[in-house]
Design an enzyme around this catalytic site. Structure first.
Site, mmCIF file in Angstrom:
data_model
loop_
_atom_site.group_PDB
_atom_site.id
_atom_site.type_symbol
_atom_site.label_atom_id
_atom_site.label_comp_id
_atom_site.label_asym_id
_atom_site.label_seq_id
_atom_site.Cartn_x
_atom_site.Cartn_y
_atom_site.Cartn_z
ATOM 1 N N LYS A 131 -9.782 -0.452 10.898
ATOM 2 C CA LYS A 131 -10.016 -1.756 10.771
ATOM 3 C C LYS A 131 -10.548 -3.240 11.322
ATOM 4 C CE LYS A 131 -6.735 -0.297 6.478
ATOM 5 N NZ LYS A 131 -7.880 0.657 5.791
ATOM 6 N N GLN A 152 -3.927 -5.121 6.944
ATOM 7 C CA GLN A 152 -5.380 -6.198 6.796
ATOM 8 C C GLN A 152 -5.073 -7.241 7.646
ATOM 9 O OE1 GLN A 152 -7.726 -5.222 4.967
ATOM 10 N NE2 GLN A 152 -6.587 -3.297 4.277
ATOM 11 N N CYS A 183 -5.139 2.340 -3.477
ATOM 12 C CA CYS A 183 -3.654 3.146 -3.540
ATOM 13 C C CYS A 183 -1.701 1.863 -3.367
ATOM 14 C CB CYS A 183 -3.453 2.977 -1.503
ATOM 15 S SG CYS A 183 -4.841 4.627 -1.643
ATOM 16 N N ASP A 210 3.422 -4.068 7.769
ATOM 17 C CA ASP A 210 2.325 -3.181 8.124
ATOM 18 C C ASP A 210 1.283 -4.225 7.977
ATOM 19 O OD1 ASP A 210 0.125 -2.101 6.912
ATOM 20 O OD2 ASP A 210 0.501 -2.132 5.066
ATOM 21 N N HIS A 233 0.724 -1.027 -0.245
ATOM 22 C CA HIS A 233 0.243 0.185 0.207
ATOM 23 C C HIS A 233 0.575 1.063 -0.162
ATOM 24 C CE1 HIS A 233 -2.633 3.266 1.149
ATOM 25 N NE2 HIS A 233 -3.643 1.987 1.364
#
Lengths: 408, 149
Positions: free
Chosen positions: A225, A202, A365, A199, A122
């Site tokens: 999220k 997700q 993105c 990261d 991303h």
């Protein structure tokens, strides 16, 4: 108390909304998740009963707010299996990653070093490293993907060398749904002496993540999220590295002693949290984590796996529909990105919206990944714990109608 | 399926332009080339114009985009080819105002030709930038041409 995931849907008031006269089929969970009543109530309760600024106050209310905020730090630490002082509150994943790329990278990067990221990042785990590489005058290198949309681990092994100082990659691709082998990739990076930044935007909220097991050096995720509020995120860092890392923002609360020319900072995590933090949002995040725990990982993981497997099979059966990323199975998380041949993703998303189905269309993105896939845009359906088979059926029926509408 | 609004957005005229865009391709003798993208979605348009005696002698576009952006570009190129730069600038202003919800004078909107049907896009706020991309590219191309004079 264990909550039954089959009726969890009833805990999310927004799912009762009608969109264009149709029931809301919310399939943009990779962008942000909806909030259960428990999170909404926690925010309201905080403002109605506990609101004060934290740390400074000597009065009872300020102590209550501080206890609530610091209690969530302990909760997060337990949730990801870390120590409490290794948990920093931020605005979200983007801020977390930027702080590492600014405050940590600047401490360790030297001429001749290399940073490795992957083509599936991303922009929030890509642009900060471009900037860090440019500032330090070091090379930025990319791990590519194979035809299945998985990272090419052989090429990754080739890229790693004594020059590699930082490796940054996503736990789960927000486009391909690929679950990357974080533990293995971390071990490979550590073997050449590199630091690892993950990261987790997700990943957290879809399956259990354990800092001790993964052994990465930094890990970032967002509250919004994982069924929590916007404006709150987490940066985990190993204690000794947080000691080495510089704060990016300076001001109130993060100082030990300020003199006219010099300032002594507090230790981590306080030295990173300048100014008034999003206190209510942290309290809300705590409620979201408690909600997830009440349902439990085995139920969430099994439910989402079943849902994405069904969605994959049903989408794959639609003629003229191309799915990106790995096949349904253990390396795919709860999202599916696709294109309907002959219809631009924006047109797909607009037609789906008229049927109450919310999906995302565009480059997500991840422009370098779009280029690698040879497309300019795609459509993405991403699932959360409250989605069900009826949502999958409505998505697929709406896509068939989209095909008929555009006569493709 | 709630087709009412949808048929408004995707009128046959818009679908026809999108599926068979006019003036699609490259110009051999372009005076100005402008490439614009829509950062929210990644759509790209490359617009080329050939100018002669303060007129748009020829125009072409290429790139990648949804049916609204492609139809809008096709309709715009039909409209402006052969026109004076003064008229074109007036039409761009009318079109951009129309998509901000300011309908303007009837005669000005009528003068937009096929592109007047794109007024329906304001019911779909997420798609307004799709419709305006080509017109902003042309606005920029003319601005750059005038600066170079």
């Amino acid at each position: 108390m264990v909550k039954n995931i089959a009726i969890a849907r009833n805990d999310f008031p927004i799912l009762n909304e009608k969109i264009n006269g149709e029931p809301l089929t919310y399939l943009d969970n990779a962008a942000t998740t909806q909030k259960p009543q428990a999170v909404i109530d926690a925010l309201t309760h905080y403002y109605e009963h506990d609101n004060a600024n934290i740390h400074r106050g000597v009065y009872t209310l300020a102590e209550r707010a501080t206890e609530g905020y610091e209690g969530v730090r302990q909760h997060v630490a337990k949730f990801i299996h870390a120590a409490t002082d290794e948990v920093i509150f931020t605005r979200g994943t983007t801020t977390s990653l930027n702080w590492v790329a600014l405050g940590f990278a600047s401490q360790v990067l030297q001429a001749g070093d290399e940073i490795i990221i992957t083509v599936m990042e991303h922009h929030s785990n890509l642009v900060p490293w471009q900037q860090a590489a440019q500032r330090a005058g070091v090379k930025l290198r990319y791990v590519e993907i194979n035809e299945q949309g998985e990272l090419d681990l052989a090429q990754y092994a080739d890229l790693l060398s004594a020059k590699t100082k930082i490796v940054a990659f996503t736990h789960v691709s927000n486009v391909l749904g690929t679950i990357n082998p974080v533990k293995q990739m971390t071990k490979m990076a550590h073997d050449v002496g590199a630091y690892v930044v993950v990261d987790g935007a997700q990943a957290v909220g879809h399956f259990k993540v354990d800092m001790q097991d993964l052994d990465c050096d930094f890990y970032a995720f967002s509250g919004h999220k994982v069924y929590g509020p916007t404006g709150i995120g987490v940066l985990y860092g190993k204690r000794e590295l947080l000691t080495l890392m510089n704060p990016v923002e300076f001001g109130g609360e993060m100082i030990n002693l300020v003199q006219r020319q010099i300032t002594d900072f507090k230790p981590a995590p306080e030295k990173f949290e300048a100014g008034t933090m999003p206190i209510a949002q942290a309290i809300g995040l705590g409620a979201a984590l408690a909600y997830i725990e009440a349902i439990g990982w085995p139920a969430i993981e099994a439910h989402e796996q079943e849902l994405v497997n069904a969605a994959y099979a049903q989408l794959a059966a639609i003629e003229g529909l191309t799915i990106y990323g790995p096949p349904a199975g253990p390396t795919r998380s709860a999202l599916i990105t696709f294109n309907l041949n002959g219809v631009h993703p924006h047109d797909v998303a607009t037609v789906l919206d008229t049927q109450g189905v919310a999906v995302r269309a565009g480059h997500h993105c991840a422009q370098p990944l779009m280029q690698a896939l040879g497309v300019s845009a795609t459509t993405r359906a991403s699932f959360g714990l409250y989605n069900n088979q009826a949502d999958v059926d409505r998505l697929c029926a709406a896509l068939v109608e989209t095909k008929e509408f555009f006569q493709v | 399926m709630n087709l009412g609004n949808l048929s408004d957005l995707y009128r046959q005229l818009i679908l026809d332009h999108a599926q068979h865009p006019h003036h699609h391709g490259d110009l051999a003798a372009a005076d100005q080339t402008v490439t614009l993208n829509n950062p929210t979605c990644g759509d790209v348009i490359k617009l080329q114009v050939e100018l002669k005696d303060d007129r748009v002698a020829d125009i072409a576009f290429s790139g990648d985009g949804c049916s609204i952006s492609q139809a809008s570009a096709s309709m715009m190129t039909d409209l402006v080819k052969g026109q004076s730069l003064t008229d074109v600038q007036h039409e761009i202003a009318t079109f951009l105002e129309m998509l901000m919800g300011n309908s303007g004078e009837d005669e000005d909107v009528d003068a937009l030709g096929d592109a007047a049907v794109l007024a329906t896009v304001i019911k779909f706020p997420a798609r307004i930038k799709c419709a305006t991309l080509a017109w902003k590219a042309l606005e920029q191309a003319i601005g750059e041409a005038k600066n170079n004079e």
